[in-house]
Design a protein around this motif. Structure first.
Motif, PDB file in Angstrom:
ATOM      1  N   ASP A 110       0.826  -1.220   0.000  1.00  0.00           N
ATOM      2  CA  ASP A 110       0.000   0.000   0.000  1.00  0.00           C
ATOM      3  C   ASP A 110       0.852   1.259   0.000  1.00  0.00           C
ATOM      4  O   ASP A 110       0.333   2.364  -0.154  1.00  0.00           O
ATOM      5  N   THR A 111       2.160   1.103   0.178  1.00  0.00           N
ATOM      6  CA  THR A 111       3.028   2.274   0.329  1.00  0.00           C
ATOM      7  C   THR A 111       4.061   2.419  -0.783  1.00  0.00           C
ATOM      8  O   THR A 111       4.612   3.507  -0.954  1.00  0.00           O
ATOM      9  N   GLU A 112       4.323   1.359  -1.526  1.00  0.00           N
ATOM     10  CA  GLU A 112       5.358   1.419  -2.551  1.00  0.00           C
ATOM     11  C   GLU A 112       4.840   0.930  -3.891  1.00  0.00           C
ATOM     12  O   GLU A 112       3.897   0.137  -3.961  1.00  0.00           O
ATOM     13  N   SER A 113       5.483   1.404  -4.961  1.00  0.00           N
ATOM     14  CA  SER A 113       5.138   0.964  -6.313  1.00  0.00           C
ATOM     15  C   SER A 113       6.402   1.008  -7.163  1.00  0.00           C
ATOM     16  O   SER A 113       6.901   2.084  -7.476  1.00  0.00           O
ATOM     17  N   TYR A 114       6.909  -0.181  -7.495  1.00  0.00           N
ATOM     18  CA  TYR A 114       8.096  -0.247  -8.351  1.00  0.00           C
ATOM     19  C   TYR A 114       8.213  -1.639  -8.945  1.00  0.00           C
ATOM     20  O   TYR A 114       7.521  -2.590  -8.535  1.00  0.00           O
TER      21      TYR A 114
END
Length: 510
Positions: A341-345
């Motif tokens: 829910d906090t990162e996107s990579y």
């Protein structure tokens, strides 16, 4: 706005003043609908050339089986020549398509007011002169409306219906309905500099010009990325060469001056130099590209090779780039997904790969992983044929090869460009959306008409505000905010309406 007004009846006489390419094209459109049309010009030879131009174009359609000879004959029979202004007296709609000169147009409008019935609509095809200014000396300026066709008029779908301060809404509505009946996509706009299209389109040229001037990438590479990832029909440098730099630069300067030197519309010194040395594009034989016979067009920079990806780890929701993950899976790559829910990579080998958000890759790397790479926006990652990537200054060679190998495994023409904030397509689309948002915020047009105008007037693959919704308003807002911080310039300030949509968690459509 829903227009329930009826168009002019087919029996209504239409007059077009000016038998040049645009005037003849407008006459053809009206005659094709079935109106009796008067094509007026003070020069009878110009009228003859105009009608012959219509005829030759239609004959090509007949030869290709797209039109019958009977339809051609009927269309031409609807057009009558005239060299005396009195012949226009019974016209219900008069469209002037003469030289872009305020004084000359005002003089013509005065003659038309004295000649035509009081209920006749007087329309101007101006692309650059204020409809308000044109009507300022008229006795009845409420009957004057802008009817801005795009060249070539028989082919291009868009017509901007432009209201000056005095234009009657009833006149605008009937003109809109008539253009729609003629098969056009009509949009309403206020008479402000550039109307919709010539205003909103400025960043399409400006951002690639700036990237080129900063050494981010060469011309051919920028054109390829815009076409292959953004799905635009032409790259900005190809298009400027086609339009002509004298014309394109003049429009940019006109909009820049009209908005009191707003930095969003700042003209390019590179394009100014081309104009000064006569390199005007295709028409002069040389612009950004050389059009001399036998001249070789430069190729885009494509980076091949790299390390074949053993596994790709996708962390978090990739938003608009989820389609890139789908492409990886369709190619049979080993994709592991991890919720967050906090990162996107995307992790491939040593590299951490993220969708650009208007920051330098070097800046993103400084917050955590030095092996950071950023990839550009694509209209549809499943169909994209080209894409730009930038690497952080801290990025290792091994990580670079991992990224290069991934995109080559996806059969994408990869262009590694310099670490330019926002890359190419993302910053261009974000700026187009920002300008469209500002036009809506200022009451120039609706969000729906802004999108229709850019698709119909300049063949954009997606309306900029619909595109912003697809990317995510928050991502567009953050991209612009980061660009503004990177450059320290008001040029990239987010529109007030975009900011409002961001904080409301809202979209432009729906």
């Amino acid at each position: 706005m829903t227009n329930t007004v009826s168009p002019l009846d087919k029996s209504a006489q239409i007059a077009v003043i000016g038998a040049g390419t645009m005037g003849a094209g407008i006459a053809q459109v009206a005659a094709a609908y079935g109106h009796p049309v008067i094509l007026f010009d003070m020069n009878p030879e110009a009228i003859e050339r105009g009608i012959n131009h219509i005829k030759s174009g239609l004959e090509r359609q007949v030869s290709r089986g797209k039109m019958t000879q009977e339809a051609l004959d009927a269309l031409l029979a609807n057009i009558s020549p005239a060299t005396e202004i009195e012949a226009l007296a019974d016209s219900k709609l008069v469209i002037e398509a003469i030289i872009e000169d305020l004084g000359i147009k005002r003089g013509l409008l005065a003659n038309l007011e004295a000649t035509c019935a009081t209920d006749a609509i007087l329309a101007t095809n101006t692309s650059s002169i204020s409809v308000t200014a044109l009507g300022a000396e008229m006795s009845n300026p409420e009957r004057l409306v802008g009817m801005h066709f795009f060249n070539p008029a028989p082919v291009m779908k868009l017509v901007e219906i432009v209201s000056g301060l005095a234009t009657s809404q009833a006149v605008a509505d009937q003109t809109h309905a008539t253009a729609t009946a003629w098969g056009k996509q009509a949009v309403y706009t206020k008479s402000t500099p550039g109307f919709i299209v010539n205003r909103v389109a400025r960043p399409f040229y400006a951002e690639s010009l700036r990237i080129f001037e900063e050494g981010g990438a060469d011309l051919a590479t920028l054109d390829q990325v815009i076409k292959g990832a953004g799905n635009f029909r032409m790259g900005p440098f190809e298009l400027m060469d086609l339009i002509g730099h004298d014309v394109n630069y003049a429009v940019t300067c006109s909009v820049f001056d009209a908005y009191y030197q707003d930095p969003r519309f700042l003209p390019s010194l590179t394009q100014k130099a081309l104009v000064e040395c006569g390199r005007l594009g295709r028409k002069s034989g040389h612009g950004f590209y050389d059009y001399a016979e036998g001249a070789e067009k430069p190729a885009a920079a494509i980076t091949t090779g790299g390390n074949a990806p053993a596994q790709v780890q996708v962390v978090g929701d990739q938003g608009v780039a989820n389609a890139l993950v789908e492409r990886m899976e369709a190619k049979g790559l080993n994709v592991e997904k991890q919720a967050s829910d906090t990162e996107s990579y995307i992790k491939v080998g040593a590299a951490r790969l993220c969708l650009t958000d208007g920051r330098f890759a070097t800046e993103v790397a400084a917050t955590g992983n030095p092996d950071t790479a950023l990839f550009d926006l694509a209209l549809d990652y499943n169909a994209a044929t080209a894409l730009a990537v930038s690497f952080a200054d801290q990025c290792s060679e091994a990580a670079k090869q991992d990224v290069i190998g991934l995109f080559n495994a996806l059969d994408i023409n990869l262009s590694v460009i310099d670490d330019i904030p926002g890359l190419v397509v993302m910053r261009t689309v974000a700026m187009l959306a920002n300008e469209a948002s500002d036009a809506v915020n200022q009451g120039v047009c609706t969000a729906a008409d802004a999108d229709v105008a850019m698709r119909g007037g300049v063949n954009y693959p997606q309306g900029p505000l619909a595109w912003a919704d697809a990317i995510g308003v928050a991502h567009v807002f953050n991209t612009l905010s980061n660009l503004q911080q990177c450059y320290g310039e008001d040029r990239y300030r987010p529109s007030a309406l975009l900011r409002r949509k961001f904080f409301a968690g809202a979209t432009f459509h729906g």
